[in-house]
Design a protein around this motif. Structure first.
Motif, PDB file in Angstrom:
ATOM      1  N   ARG A 167       0.831  -1.209   0.000  1.00 15.34           N
ATOM      2  CA  ARG A 167       0.000   0.000   0.000  1.00 15.34           C
ATOM      3  C   ARG A 167       0.862   1.254   0.000  1.00 15.34           C
ATOM      4  O   ARG A 167       0.547   2.233  -0.672  1.00 15.34           O
ATOM      5  CB  ARG A 167      -0.941   0.005   1.205  1.00 15.34           C
ATOM      6  CG  ARG A 167      -2.115  -0.900   1.003  1.00 15.34           C
ATOM      7  CD  ARG A 167      -3.124  -0.744   2.101  1.00 15.34           C
ATOM      8  NE  ARG A 167      -4.265  -1.588   1.820  1.00 15.34           N
ATOM      9  CZ  ARG A 167      -5.137  -1.966   2.721  1.00 15.34           C
ATOM     10  NH1 ARG A 167      -5.018  -1.565   3.972  1.00 15.34           N
ATOM     11  NH2 ARG A 167      -6.150  -2.737   2.389  1.00 15.34           N
ATOM     12  N   GLU A 168       1.935   1.233   0.758  1.00 20.27           N
ATOM     13  CA  GLU A 168       2.831   2.390   0.754  1.00 20.27           C
ATOM     14  C   GLU A 168       3.444   2.573  -0.635  1.00 20.27           C
ATOM     15  O   GLU A 168       3.522   3.694  -1.145  1.00 20.27           O
ATOM     16  CB  GLU A 168       3.926   2.228   1.804  1.00 20.27           C
ATOM     17  CG  GLU A 168       4.803   3.461   1.927  1.00 20.27           C
ATOM     18  CD  GLU A 168       5.846   3.368   3.017  1.00 20.27           C
ATOM     19  OE1 GLU A 168       6.686   4.287   3.072  1.00 20.27           O
ATOM     20  OE2 GLU A 168       5.857   2.402   3.799  1.00 20.27           O
TER      21      GLU A 168
ATOM     22  N   ALA B 161       2.136   1.694  -3.422  1.00 13.26           N
ATOM     23  CA  ALA B 161       1.078   2.126  -4.342  1.00 13.26           C
ATOM     24  C   ALA B 161       0.751   3.605  -4.181  1.00 13.26           C
ATOM     25  O   ALA B 161       0.306   4.237  -5.130  1.00 13.26           O
ATOM     26  CB  ALA B 161      -0.182   1.291  -4.125  1.00 13.26           C
ATOM     27  N   THR B 162       0.980   4.171  -3.003  1.00 11.26           N
ATOM     28  CA  THR B 162       0.654   5.581  -2.795  1.00 11.26           C
ATOM     29  C   THR B 162       1.756   6.521  -3.250  1.00 11.26           C
ATOM     30  O   THR B 162       1.483   7.681  -3.537  1.00 11.26           O
ATOM     31  CB  THR B 162       0.334   5.881  -1.317  1.00 11.26           C
ATOM     32  OG1 THR B 162       1.484   5.599  -0.525  1.00 11.26           O
ATOM     33  CG2 THR B 162      -0.868   5.096  -0.848  1.00 11.26           C
TER      34      THR B 162
ATOM     35  N   THR C  52       1.175   8.319  -6.523  1.00 12.42           N
ATOM     36  CA  THR C  52       0.090   9.288  -6.490  1.00 12.42           C
ATOM     37  C   THR C  52       0.656  10.698  -6.362  1.00 12.42           C
ATOM     38  O   THR C  52       0.168  11.635  -6.965  1.00 12.42           O
ATOM     39  CB  THR C  52      -0.844   8.997  -5.294  1.00 12.42           C
ATOM     40  OG1 THR C  52      -1.357   7.689  -5.430  1.00 12.42           O
ATOM     41  CG2 THR C  52      -1.995   9.985  -5.245  1.00 12.42           C
ATOM     42  N   CYS C  53       1.714  10.821  -5.588  1.00 12.51           N
ATOM     43  CA  CYS C  53       2.315  12.129  -5.351  1.00 12.51           C
ATOM     44  C   CYS C  53       3.505  12.407  -6.259  1.00 12.51           C
ATOM     45  O   CYS C  53       3.844  13.544  -6.499  1.00 12.51           O
ATOM     46  CB  CYS C  53       2.784  12.213  -3.897  1.00 12.51           C
ATOM     47  SG  CYS C  53       1.471  11.962  -2.706  1.00 12.51           S
TER      48      CYS C  53
ATOM     49  N   THR D   6       4.001   0.442 -11.082  1.00 16.82           N
ATOM     50  CA  THR D   6       2.722   0.646 -10.405  1.00 16.82           C
ATOM     51  C   THR D   6       1.807  -0.544 -10.643  1.00 16.82           C
ATOM     52  O   THR D   6       1.160  -1.035  -9.719  1.00 16.82           O
ATOM     53  CB  THR D   6       2.051   1.943 -10.896  1.00 16.82           C
ATOM     54  OG1 THR D   6       2.944   3.042 -10.645  1.00 16.82           O
ATOM     55  CG2 THR D   6       0.735   2.194 -10.188  1.00 16.82           C
TER      56      THR D   6
ATOM     57  N   HIS E  55      -9.591  -1.339  -3.415  1.00 19.71           N
ATOM     58  CA  HIS E  55      -8.369  -0.542  -3.382  1.00 19.71           C
ATOM     59  C   HIS E  55      -7.700  -0.549  -4.754  1.00 19.71           C
ATOM     60  O   HIS E  55      -7.301   0.499  -5.263  1.00 19.71           O
ATOM     61  CB  HIS E  55      -7.401  -1.077  -2.323  1.00 19.71           C
ATOM     62  CG  HIS E  55      -6.109  -0.334  -2.279  1.00 19.71           C
ATOM     63  ND1 HIS E  55      -6.001   0.905  -1.695  1.00 19.71           N
ATOM     64  CD2 HIS E  55      -4.894  -0.630  -2.774  1.00 19.71           C
ATOM     65  CE1 HIS E  55      -4.764   1.330  -1.816  1.00 19.71           C
ATOM     66  NE2 HIS E  55      -4.069   0.420  -2.474  1.00 19.71           N
TER      67      HIS E  55
ATOM     68  N   ARG F 168      -7.222   2.718  -7.300  1.00 18.06           N
ATOM     69  CA  ARG F 168      -5.869   3.104  -7.711  1.00 18.06           C
ATOM     70  C   ARG F 168      -5.717   3.012  -9.228  1.00 18.06           C
ATOM     71  O   ARG F 168      -5.135   3.894  -9.857  1.00 18.06           O
ATOM     72  CB  ARG F 168      -4.844   2.214  -7.005  1.00 18.06           C
ATOM     73  CG  ARG F 168      -3.424   2.571  -7.330  1.00 18.06           C
ATOM     74  CD  ARG F 168      -3.056   3.936  -6.704  1.00 18.06           C
ATOM     75  NE  ARG F 168      -1.732   4.267  -7.146  1.00 18.06           N
ATOM     76  CZ  ARG F 168      -1.456   5.248  -8.002  1.00 18.06           C
ATOM     77  NH1 ARG F 168      -2.413   6.018  -8.452  1.00 18.06           N
ATOM     78  NH2 ARG F 168      -0.237   5.480  -8.377  1.00 18.06           N
TER      79      ARG F 168
ATOM     80  N   ARG G  67      -7.405   5.922 -10.799  1.00 16.48           N
ATOM     81  CA  ARG G  67      -6.611   7.126 -10.621  1.00 16.48           C
ATOM     82  C   ARG G  67      -5.467   7.164 -11.635  1.00 16.48           C
ATOM     83  O   ARG G  67      -5.186   8.192 -12.228  1.00 16.48           O
ATOM     84  CB  ARG G  67      -6.034   7.192  -9.202  1.00 16.48           C
ATOM     85  CG  ARG G  67      -6.680   8.270  -8.386  1.00 16.48           C
ATOM     86  CD  ARG G  67      -6.027   8.408  -7.038  1.00 16.48           C
ATOM     87  NE  ARG G  67      -6.963   7.875  -6.069  1.00 16.48           N
ATOM     88  CZ  ARG G  67      -6.698   6.961  -5.164  1.00 16.48           C
ATOM     89  NH1 ARG G  67      -5.518   6.452  -5.043  1.00 16.48           N
ATOM     90  NH2 ARG G  67      -7.625   6.543  -4.343  1.00 16.48           N
TER      91      ARG G  67
END
Length: 126
Positions: free
Chosen positions: A67-68, A70-71, A74-75, A83, A106, A110, A113
């Motif tokens: 999860r970390e 995958a995030t 995003t930024c 990804t 989830h 993602r 997005r």
């Protein structure tokens, strides 16, 4: 030892089932990449830590790492292939945990997005 070398060595050791040594190298790589900050390589190290935890049967730890990973994109722009690998690993780990609904939701959020789309009426936008 350079962080990229640590990442490669940890990945190779994982393939030979030397999990203890792999964990040490991958953790050192992830910590270094996080402190630089090199977000693309940090995500790569987290992906490998997630895979390692999953192979060891530690699905809760695997999900945290994945999860970390995958995030981060995003930024910060990242490699779409990486990804996709993270999302696939997270999805499979969630199914192993019997956490089907959360895993699918989830990954779906993602993936939408990443594609710049959203389900009509989900309020999340692209």
């Amino acid at each position: 030892m350079a962080a990229r070398t640590q990442l490669q060595l940890g990945t190779d050791l994982q393939r030979t089932d030397d999990f203890t040594a792999a964990l040490g190298h991958l953790t050192a790589a992830a910590d270094t990449f996080q402190s630089l900050p090199d977000h693309r390589q940090h995500a790569a190290a987290l992906l490998q830590l997630g895979r390692l935890a999953r192979r060891q049967g530690h699905t809760d730890k695997a999900v945290l790492h994945l999860r970390e990973a995958a995030t981060l994109p995003t930024c910060y722009p990242a490699d779409h292939a990486q990804t996709a690998a993270v999302l696939l690993e997270l999805s499979e780990t969630s199914f192993e945990q019997r956490d089907h609904v959360e895993g699918v939701e989830h990954v779906g959020r993602r993936a939408r997005r990443c594609a710049g789309t959203a389900r009509v009426g989900d309020g999340r936008g692209g």
